[in-house]
Design a protein around this motif. Structure first.
Motif, PDB file in Angstrom:
ATOM      1  N   ALA A  98       0.851  -1.200   0.000  1.00 15.00           N
ATOM      2  CA  ALA A  98       0.000   0.000   0.000  1.00 15.00           C
ATOM      3  C   ALA A  98       0.888   1.252   0.000  1.00 15.00           C
ATOM      4  CB  ALA A  98      -0.896  -0.006   1.230  1.00 15.00           C
ATOM      5  N   PRO A  99       0.412   2.345  -0.608  1.00 18.37           N
ATOM      6  CA  PRO A  99       1.216   3.582  -0.638  1.00 18.37           C
ATOM      7  C   PRO A  99       1.538   4.087   0.775  1.00 18.37           C
ATOM      8  CG  PRO A  99      -0.645   3.749  -2.144  1.00 18.37           C
ATOM      9  CD  PRO A  99      -0.838   2.492  -1.337  1.00 18.37           C
ATOM     10  N   TYR A 100       2.689   4.706   0.892  1.00 23.36           N
ATOM     11  CA  TYR A 100       3.089   5.310   2.159  1.00 23.36           C
ATOM     12  C   TYR A 100       2.207   6.520   2.475  1.00 23.36           C
ATOM     13  CZ  TYR A 100       7.569   2.755   2.020  1.00 23.36           C
ATOM     14  OH  TYR A 100       8.542   1.797   1.996  1.00 23.36           O
ATOM     15  N   TYR A 106       8.229   3.973   8.321  1.00 23.66           N
ATOM     16  CA  TYR A 106       8.046   2.580   7.925  1.00 23.66           C
ATOM     17  C   TYR A 106       9.379   1.842   8.009  1.00 23.66           C
ATOM     18  CZ  TYR A 106       3.675   4.295   5.952  1.00 23.66           C
ATOM     19  OH  TYR A 106       2.442   4.869   5.790  1.00 23.66           O
ATOM     20  N   PRO A 107       9.376   0.595   8.474  1.00 27.32           N
ATOM     21  CA  PRO A 107      10.629  -0.180   8.496  1.00 27.32           C
ATOM     22  C   PRO A 107      11.020  -0.606   7.080  1.00 27.32           C
ATOM     23  CG  PRO A 107       8.810  -1.524   9.273  1.00 27.32           C
ATOM     24  CD  PRO A 107       8.258  -0.146   9.050  1.00 27.32           C
ATOM     25  N   LEU A 115      11.413   1.645  -4.775  1.00 25.12           N
ATOM     26  CA  LEU A 115      10.200   2.394  -4.481  1.00 25.12           C
ATOM     27  C   LEU A 115       9.556   2.757  -5.804  1.00 25.12           C
ATOM     28  CD1 LEU A 115      11.420   4.853  -1.688  1.00 25.12           C
ATOM     29  CD2 LEU A 115      10.257   2.659  -1.405  1.00 25.12           C
ATOM     30  N   TYR A 116       8.248   2.926  -5.761  1.00 24.28           N
ATOM     31  CA  TYR A 116       7.506   3.279  -6.972  1.00 24.28           C
ATOM     32  C   TYR A 116       6.686   4.532  -6.695  1.00 24.28           C
ATOM     33  CZ  TYR A 116       9.038  -1.262  -8.497  1.00 24.28           C
ATOM     34  OH  TYR A 116       9.831  -2.329  -8.842  1.00 24.28           O
ATOM     35  N   TYR A 117       6.981   5.572  -7.485  1.00 22.90           N
ATOM     36  CA  TYR A 117       6.238   6.830  -7.368  1.00 22.90           C
ATOM     37  C   TYR A 117       5.253   6.898  -8.525  1.00 22.90           C
ATOM     38  CZ  TYR A 117       5.008  11.714  -7.299  1.00 22.90           C
ATOM     39  OH  TYR A 117       4.297  12.888  -7.265  1.00 22.90           O
ATOM     40  N   THR A 118       3.968   7.114  -8.195  1.00 23.16           N
ATOM     41  CA  THR A 118       2.931   7.260  -9.210  1.00 23.16           C
ATOM     42  C   THR A 118       2.403   8.687  -9.157  1.00 23.16           C
ATOM     43  OG1 THR A 118       2.322   4.936  -9.005  1.00 23.16           O
ATOM     44  CG2 THR A 118       0.725   6.392 -10.068  1.00 23.16           C
TER      45      THR A 118
END
Length: 149
Positions: A98-100, A106-107, A115-118
């Protein structure tokens, strides 16, 4: 007469042994604070990021590859991540999770990760990623994407 001296020497042997043990004990206990053995478990680190595109379209996802490089190795070090977006809109997530939520901690389970940025915006976007360890060391990384719509 010689027999008396041999008995006397043998009789002193336990005293010499006790004196040696006492001397060693006192020297170990009387170490000053400056002489204490220091065990280092706080190792600074660097974060390397593979190049990312400069432009992103609304709805497009960009992959970001990270590597944490330690300056030393302490097996119990834990790493954490948080981010804050200050221009535009988008989501950042770890793999398919799930998105941050911005500013939540977050660990990070591994030292090499993606990481994936949308993008959710038709304007330029800027955000910061903060990676920290369990000893308070922290690295800030800034990302900017131009709108390609």
């Amino acid at each position: 007469m010689i027999g008396i001296f041999n008995k006397f020497r043998i009789g002193l042997l336990p005293i010499y042994v006790m004196l040696a043990i006492f001397t060693a004990s006192v020297s170990l206990v009387s170490r000053s604070k400056d002489d204490e053995l220091e065990i280092q478990n706080d190792f600074p680190f660097e974060v390397k990021v593979m190049p990312v595109p400069k432009d992103v379209a609304n709805g497009q996802t960009v992959e970001m590859r990270f590597t944490i490089q330690r300056n030393g190795n302490y097996s119990n070090t834990q790493y954490f991540i948080r981010y804050f977006q200050f221009d535009g809109q988008g989501t950042l997530r770890y793999y398919d999770e799930a998105p941050y939520v911005p500013n939540d901690l977050y660990p990070l389970p591994t030292e090499e990760f993606r990481l994936y940025y949308t993008s959710a915006s038709a304007v330029s976007q800027s955000f910061e990623v903060w990676i920290s360890d369990s000893f308070g060391n922290e690295k800030q990384l800034s990302f900017e994407f131009n709108s390609s719509d």
